[in-house]
Structure formats: structure tokens, C-alpha cells
Design a protein around this motif. Structure first.
Motif, mmCIF file in Angstrom:
data_model
loop_
_atom_site.group_PDB
_atom_site.id
_atom_site.type_symbol
_atom_site.label_atom_id
_atom_site.label_comp_id
_atom_site.label_asym_id
_atom_site.label_seq_id
_atom_site.Cartn_x
_atom_site.Cartn_y
_atom_site.Cartn_z
ATOM 1 N N MET A 92 0.595 -1.161 0.022
ATOM 2 C CA MET A 92 -0.213 0.217 -0.036
ATOM 3 C C MET A 92 0.481 1.444 0.174
ATOM 4 N N LYS A 93 2.133 1.065 0.258
ATOM 5 C CA LYS A 93 2.991 2.134 0.532
ATOM 6 C C LYS A 93 3.834 2.686 -0.896
ATOM 7 N N ALA A 94 3.753 1.667 -1.722
ATOM 8 C CA ALA A 94 3.738 1.960 -3.406
ATOM 9 C C ALA A 94 2.585 3.035 -3.950
ATOM 10 N N VAL A 95 1.493 1.665 -3.388
ATOM 11 C CA VAL A 95 -0.228 2.607 -4.517
ATOM 12 C C VAL A 95 0.032 4.235 -3.516
ATOM 13 N N PHE A 96 0.351 4.930 -2.388
ATOM 14 C CA PHE A 96 0.547 5.119 -2.147
ATOM 15 C C PHE A 96 1.508 6.554 -2.602
ATOM 16 N N GLU A 97 2.225 6.297 -3.188
ATOM 17 C CA GLU A 97 3.373 6.471 -3.547
ATOM 18 C C GLU A 97 3.329 7.336 -5.525
ATOM 19 N N GLY A 98 2.543 6.268 -5.853
ATOM 20 C CA GLY A 98 2.554 6.483 -6.821
ATOM 21 C C GLY A 98 0.958 7.752 -7.135
ATOM 22 N N ILE A 99 0.095 7.620 -6.120
ATOM 23 C CA ILE A 99 -1.027 8.469 -5.754
ATOM 24 C C ILE A 99 -0.695 10.365 -5.900
ATOM 25 N N VAL A 100 -0.031 10.304 -5.089
ATOM 26 C CA VAL A 100 1.012 11.469 -5.050
ATOM 27 C C VAL A 100 1.890 11.939 -5.977
ATOM 28 N N SER A 101 2.934 11.015 -7.057
ATOM 29 C CA SER A 101 3.149 11.610 -7.974
ATOM 30 C C SER A 101 2.175 11.862 -9.086
ATOM 31 N N THR A 102 1.718 11.001 -9.415
ATOM 32 C CA THR A 102 0.166 11.258 -10.322
ATOM 33 C C THR A 102 -0.732 13.107 -9.682
ATOM 34 N N ALA A 103 -0.959 13.334 -8.465
ATOM 35 C CA ALA A 103 -1.406 14.219 -7.993
ATOM 36 C C ALA A 103 -0.202 15.308 -8.036
ATOM 37 N N GLN A 104 0.762 15.037 -8.071
ATOM 38 C CA GLN A 104 1.712 16.242 -8.796
ATOM 39 C C GLN A 104 2.186 16.404 -10.227
ATOM 40 N N ASN A 105 1.927 15.312 -10.479
ATOM 41 C CA ASN A 105 2.877 15.399 -12.135
ATOM 42 C C ASN A 105 1.637 15.588 -13.447
ATOM 43 N N VAL A 106 0.037 14.562 -12.923
ATOM 44 C CA VAL A 106 -0.702 14.201 -14.087
ATOM 45 C C VAL A 106 -1.951 14.812 -13.873
ATOM 46 N N SER A 107 -2.875 14.668 -12.141
ATOM 47 C CA SER A 107 -3.923 15.746 -12.355
ATOM 48 C C SER A 107 -4.086 16.019 -10.590
ATOM 49 N N HIS A 108 -3.831 17.468 -10.364
ATOM 50 C CA HIS A 108 -3.411 18.306 -9.663
ATOM 51 C C HIS A 108 -4.908 18.465 -8.935
ATOM 52 N N MET A 109 -6.128 18.195 -9.590
ATOM 53 C CA MET A 109 -7.558 18.313 -9.176
ATOM 54 C C MET A 109 -8.013 16.457 -8.675
ATOM 55 N N PHE A 110 -7.581 16.033 -9.281
ATOM 56 C CA PHE A 110 -8.305 14.635 -9.082
ATOM 57 C C PHE A 110 -7.656 13.290 -9.032
ATOM 58 N N GLY A 111 -5.851 13.423 -8.860
ATOM 59 C CA GLY A 111 -5.149 12.106 -9.064
ATOM 60 C C GLY A 111 -5.236 11.727 -7.615
ATOM 61 N N ALA A 112 -5.517 12.869 -6.138
ATOM 62 C CA ALA A 112 -5.927 11.598 -5.190
ATOM 63 C C ALA A 112 -6.956 11.700 -4.868
ATOM 64 N N GLY A 113 -8.238 11.274 -5.621
ATOM 65 C CA GLY A 113 -8.972 10.569 -5.527
ATOM 66 C C GLY A 113 -9.571 8.884 -4.768
ATOM 67 N N TRP A 114 -9.932 8.975 -3.479
ATOM 68 C CA TRP A 114 -10.271 8.110 -2.908
ATOM 69 C C TRP A 114 -11.526 7.437 -2.472
ATOM 70 N N PRO A 115 -11.953 6.742 -2.212
ATOM 71 C CA PRO A 115 -11.982 5.049 -2.529
ATOM 72 C C PRO A 115 -11.914 5.127 -4.309
ATOM 73 N N THR A 116 -10.982 4.132 -5.434
ATOM 74 C CA THR A 116 -11.700 3.439 -6.202
ATOM 75 C C THR A 116 -11.759 2.258 -5.654
ATOM 76 N N PRO A 117 -12.796 1.634 -6.986
ATOM 77 C CA PRO A 117 -13.068 0.027 -6.743
ATOM 78 C C PRO A 117 -11.401 -0.922 -6.993
ATOM 79 N N PHE A 118 -10.359 -0.391 -8.137
ATOM 80 C CA PHE A 118 -9.569 -1.394 -8.440
ATOM 81 C C PHE A 118 -8.511 -0.756 -7.004
ATOM 82 N N TYR A 119 -8.040 -0.239 -6.524
ATOM 83 C CA TYR A 119 -6.951 0.268 -5.277
ATOM 84 C C TYR A 119 -7.032 -0.833 -4.591
ATOM 85 N N PRO A 120 -8.411 -1.902 -3.801
ATOM 86 C CA PRO A 120 -7.937 -3.258 -3.579
ATOM 87 C C PRO A 120 -7.534 -3.944 -4.054
ATOM 88 N N CYS A 121 -7.372 -4.422 -5.863
ATOM 89 C CA CYS A 121 -6.789 -5.164 -6.265
ATOM 90 C C CYS A 121 -5.812 -5.544 -6.062
#
Length: 567
Positions: free
Chosen positions: A422-451
Motif C-alpha cells: 500500500m505504501k507503493a500505491v500511495f506513492e503512486g497517488i502522490v506522484s499522480t496528484a503532483q504530475n498528472v492531475s492536480h485536482m483528482f489524482g488523490a481521489g480515494w476510494p476507487t474500486p480497483f485500489y484493492p486489487c
């Protein structure tokens, strides 16, 4: 790829080496059409029925599934059936035909019976039905109390504050333990015996089984899939290339990324257009002004309205730091706002009705009943954003806890667990919010994060290839700006299929081209479905000029005035 659809929205290693050449079920009985269940279908012109199919097409001795099916009769001389899946995963095909019958008949030229079904795990008419891992919303809330599953992720400044990152990472071991426990709860649920028989390959084979009964085992299969329904479509045309009739895939999930990456790794690429659509909303609000958008003041441009939204998010963030039991968090607001990126037809209502209520609640000015109602609405939405279903539909379920159908399908199809933490998942979320979607990169929960922590994979998953030679050419469609199934995914699939696919673009924003009315796109679809005419490569359709996103403001106005893309 349902509503974070998506979009919102992933298998080097497969649990089964089952071949696409496995026998498709030809159907042991006819479908007996009759009246539909009035609790699901209000349109009395529709017919409904059931079909029994094998739970496991490789091993029919396992037992049967029961598919609930709906039919809208062709309005002209019938040429066969058109099968439709609305996406999700987890959206009801029956409910979608009930709500969109006229549009589906129009875009198909009225010459096909429009057929859809509730896939495995959807609703309570198909068996296996809806997947619940908790007995009630109260049990779910108690289990996740004090975690980001309830509050969403709290962050400011595009996740650039080290304190926010530290706070999130501190929850990593907690959430990993919780998700492992949820997987075990699902294995102990009444649905557990069905989990490995759900997924996209099963949906493809079920559709073929229905088609065999209705049109014959050698007839071409015509199909329209939107969002996650495009994954069903891309698997179908490659699993059964010889059965491909006229196929439209609108709002494409990238099948190769899905087959090779974990969902949490794939998600950032799905959000590449999301912030641009947010800017489009701000632009439309500014153009209509205070008379048409409650967030606008005289003279406001998009940046001024964005500043107000950011102020609201910061106020909610600050309130949560003081009192963890606030009715609505900044994470909830971000998820609600992302939901709006799907449907510009709702933007005016959202900005004039819900946005002012959110401001009142965060500022402590809303009546208690309004605060409670909106808080409940936001929390119910948390696991259902991709599902795209109404709260009325969700609240009619006997179990009021969040459905895990979308998770069960995404994860059944996902690559085998790779030891991702989950630490790796969270680090990916931080990167997405910083670099891809400032507004929505940190959205949680989603149906596929448990996969990464889900204990079940389907007995059959299709690995590819995704460039088979097809019996007939197919049509691929995409908005220029889609929040969860972006244009590059459609371009990639069209490139894989080469001469067997034509891509048509719609110059608009929202999830799938159906998110805004376009007579041009309807005409393209209808011409293809009725006589096989495909548009020239490079065709771009415009959204109808008389469709106003805000009062006096149409899509073209917004596109002509949208500022730079950095929020």
C-alpha cells in the motif's frame, strides 16, 4: 470503465490458461420473453427474460449462472440483435436500456432489437447477483472508521506539502491490513463461491451464448459498448474475431495496459485529461456569469472561480484537521467534483445547487438536515462513482453497504498479485496528484485500489493479442477530452486493429461521446449500423450547438475560451 468510472477504469500472468477456442455455450433453452420487473424497468414496451449459462465454460459441471436480459424491439424491419453494455463495471444493462431506449434505437437505426443484460454480479435478478462484503452501511463505516476510506485523502497544494505526504503514508499499513481483511470478508460472504466465475471473459462468453440463442451460433454479433463496456468489446472482437459484426466501442479502456499493469499503476494514465475538463467547467461558469452559475461574480474569469473552489477545499481541509467528524471533507468534495467531470449535462445543476450547499456546510452555515443529507449522499457515492448509478437505485438495494461488484470484476481480471504494498500505491497517488492531475489524482476510494490485495482471480482472463484480423471493420469513438478513458487509449486500440478499425473523435468533453448530444455522432453511428458505412479517418464531430452547458453557453463557446491547461 462504471464511474473513479471510470473511468474510470488492468495480466501478464493468468490464473487459467484457458483458450479462446473453448466451446461457447449454445444455450439449452429459448429465452421466454415477458413483462419486466417493475422495480427495475418502468418502460412497459420492453421485454425481459432469463437464460441459464455455465458458471465455468471450461467446466460446465460447476453449475449455472442465470442472466437477466432485456429487449427493446426494433422499430423498423429487424435485421438481428444489437448487444449493449453500459460499463461500470457493475452498471445495469437492464436499467440502462430502460433509461436510454430511444437513444439506443436512434443510433442503431431502429433495425435491431437492442439487447442488454445484467452481467454477473449486477443487481438481484442475475445470479450471481450484487456482491456485498459487509452486512450494512453501518458495519462498513465502523470497519473503516478513522481511515481515508471514509474521509478521502486530505491534501493541499497538489500534494506538495511534505506533512500531507507523511500523513498519507502513515495510513499505508493500516489500509493494507484493512484491504486484506476485506478480501477475507468477501471470501466468507454468501457470494464467495461465485467470485472466480466473474469477470470480462465470462461477460464475453455470456453475450455469445445469448446471441447464439437469439440469432444462431454462426450469426455475426453486433455490439455497442461504452466505458468498461469497451473492454468487453475489445476482448470480444479478439476472442471471437470470426463473429464480429458491427461493433462500436465508445470511451476506450486500454486493453493492453489492463493486461500488463496493476490497476493502481495504470490509473495515472487514465487521468491525463481530467484537469482540462475541470478548467472547461470553470470556463463555462465564467462565461455564463453570476446569473447562470452561483460560483461566479461579475468580472470573474476561470482563475477567479478556481480560487473559490480551492478556498472551499482548503476550508474543508482545515476543518477536518480540527474535527475529524466534519460532515464533508475535502477528499469527499474532490470525489464529488470528479464525478461531475463525466457529465457536462449536469454542470449547471451542480454549480447552482450542490456547490452552494457545500460552501454552506464547510462554513458551518447549512441547516443540520441539509448537512446530514449531503454528507450521506457524498459517502454513498464513495464506492459508486464509477458505477454511474443513481442514489435511488443504490438505496433500493436490501443491503445499504457499498457494493463490491466493481472491485470483484476489476480484480478478477487483474494481473496476479505482485507483492505491491500500500505504501507503493500511495506513492503512486502522490506522484499522480503532483504530475498528472492536480485536482483528482488523490481521489480515494476507487474500486480497483484493492486489487493488489484481492484474494481471487477469474478462472479465465484474456491476455491478448489485441490485433486479430476481424470479420468486419469496427468503429471506435472518443471525446477529445474524457476524464477517465482518454483519447490516447482509443488511438492505441485503433492503431492495434489497423485497417479493421476507424476512430472518430468528438470535439467535446465528458465521459464517452454520449455525455453530450451530437447529431453528427448519432449520424455516424446510425450510418455504420444500418449500412456499414464508416466515416473517413480523421473525422471529428461537433457537439450540437443548441446544447447549453450553462445558460447561454455551449461546448464550442467553452472550447474557444478555455485558458491554459495548468491549474
Amino acid at each position: 470503465m462504471a464511474h473513479y468510472n471510470l473511468a474510470a477504469i488492468l495480466a501478464l500472468a493468468f490464473a487459467s490458461s484457458a483458450s479462446c477456442a473453448a466451446p461457447s455455450y449454445r444455450g439449452g433453452s429459448q429465452i421466454q420473453w415477458g413483462a419486466c420487473d417493475p422495480s427495475v424497468v418502468s418502460d412497459t414496451s420492453l421485454s425481459c427474460g432469463f437464460l441459464l449459462v455455465p458458471l465455468d465454460y471450461q467446466d460446465p459441471s460447476v453449475g449455472t449462472a442465470r442472466l437477466a436480459i432485456v429487449k427493446a424491439n426494433a422499430t423498423g424491419e429487424r435485421r438481428g440483435s444489437l448487444f449493449f453494455n453500459p460499463g461500470g463495471p457493475g452498471d445495469s444493462g437492464i436499467g440502462s436500456v430502460n433509461d436510454n431506449k430511444e437513444l439506443l434505437l436512434t443510433v442503431s437505426g431502429g433495425v435491431y432489437d437492442v439487447i442488454s443484460w445484467d452481467p454477473r454480479g449486477v443487481g438481484n435478478l442475475t445470479t450471481p447477483g450484487e456482491i456485498f462484503c459487509f452486512d450494512s452501511l453501518a458495519q462498513y463505516t465502523t470497519f473503516f472508521n478513522g481511515t481515508i476510506e471514509i474521509t478521502g485523502i486530505e491534501e493541499t497544494g497538489n500534494f506538495t506539502d511534505p506533512a500531507d505526504v507523511k500523513t498519507l503514508l502513515r495510513q499505508a499499513p493500516i489500509m493494507q491490513k484493512k484491504y486484506n481483511e476485506v478480501g477475507q470478508k468477501c471470501l466468507r460472504s454468501s457470494s464467495s463461491k461465485f467470485l472466480k466465475y466473474m469477470g470480462t471473459a465470462a461477460a464475453v462468453r455470456d453475450m455469445v451464448s445469448i446471441a447464439n440463442v437469439l440469432d444462431g451460433p454462426d450469426a455475426p454479433i453486433n455490439y455497442l459498448g461504452t466505458s468498461y463496456g469497451t473492454l468487453i468489446g475489445s476482448w470480444f472482437v479478439n476472442m471471437f474475431p470470426e463473429r464480429v459484426g458491427r461493433v462500436i466501442l465508445d470511451g476506450v479502456v486500454d486493453p493492453t495496459a489492463f493486461a500488463t499493469q496493476e490497476p493502481s499503476q495504470m490509473f495515472s494514465s487514465q487521468l491525463v485529461s481530467a484537469d482540462n475538463i475541470y478548467i472547461a467547467l470553470l470556463t463555462g461558469c465564467a462565461l455564463t456569469g453570476p446569473s447562470g452559475c452561483a460560483a461566479a461574480s461579475d468580472g470573474d474569469g476561470p482563475l477567479e472561480i478556481d480560487a473559490k473552489v480551492q478556498t472551499l477545499l482548503t476550508a474543508a481541509y482545515d476543518a477536518t484537521k480540527v474535527n475529524a467528524s466534519v460532515p464533508v471533507t475535502s477528499g469527499n468534495i474532490r470525489l464529488d467534483l470528479f464525478n461531475e467531470m463525466y457529465t457536462p449535462t449536469d454542470w449547471s445543476n451542480f454549480m447552482n445547487e450542490e456547490y452552494p450547499q457545500l460552501v454552506q456546510i464547510v462554513n458551518g452555515e447549512a441547516p443540520a438536515n441539509v448537512s446530514r443529507a449531503l454528507s450521506r449522499r457524498s459517502r454513498l457515492r464513495l464506492m459508486d462513482v464509477i458505477r454511474r448509478e443513481s442514489l435511488l437505485e443504490r438505496e433500493s438495494e436490501p443491503n445499504d453497504s457499498p457494493s463490491y461488484t466493481a472491485t470483484a470484476i476489476w480484480c478478477a481480471d487483474s494481473v496476479n498479485p505482485r507483492g505491491t504494498t500500500m505504501k507503493a500505491v500511495f506513492e503512486g497517488i502522490v506522484s499522480t496528484a503532483q504530475n498528472v492531475s492536480h485536482m483528482f489524482g488523490a481521489g480515494w476510494p476507487t474500486p480497483f485500489y484493492p486489487c493488489s490485495f484481492w484474494p481471487v482471480r477469474s478462472v479465465e482472463r484474456y491476455q491478448g493479442p489485441f490485433n486479430k484480423k476481424l470479420a468486419n471493420k469496427i468503429l471506435i469513438a472518443s471525446n477529445m477530452l474524457d476524464p477517465i478513458t482518454p483519447l490516447p487509449s482509443a488511438e492505441k486500440l485503433a492503431g492495434l486493429l489497423g485497417q479493421d478499425a476507424v476512430l472518430v473523435r468528438q470535439n467535446g468533453f465528458g465521459h464517452t461521446t454520449f455525455s453530450a448530444p451530437s447529431s453528427c455522432m448519432n449520424g455516424v453511428f446510425s450510418a455504420y449500423m444500418t449500412n456499414g458505412t464508416l466515416p473517413p479517418n480523421g473525422t471529428v464531430c461537433e457537439v450540437d450547438a443548441d446544447f447549453e452547458v450553462f445558460d447561454g453557453v455551449n461546448t464550442a463557446d467553452i472550447l474557444a475560451n478555455i485558458p491554459g491547461t495548468d491549474v
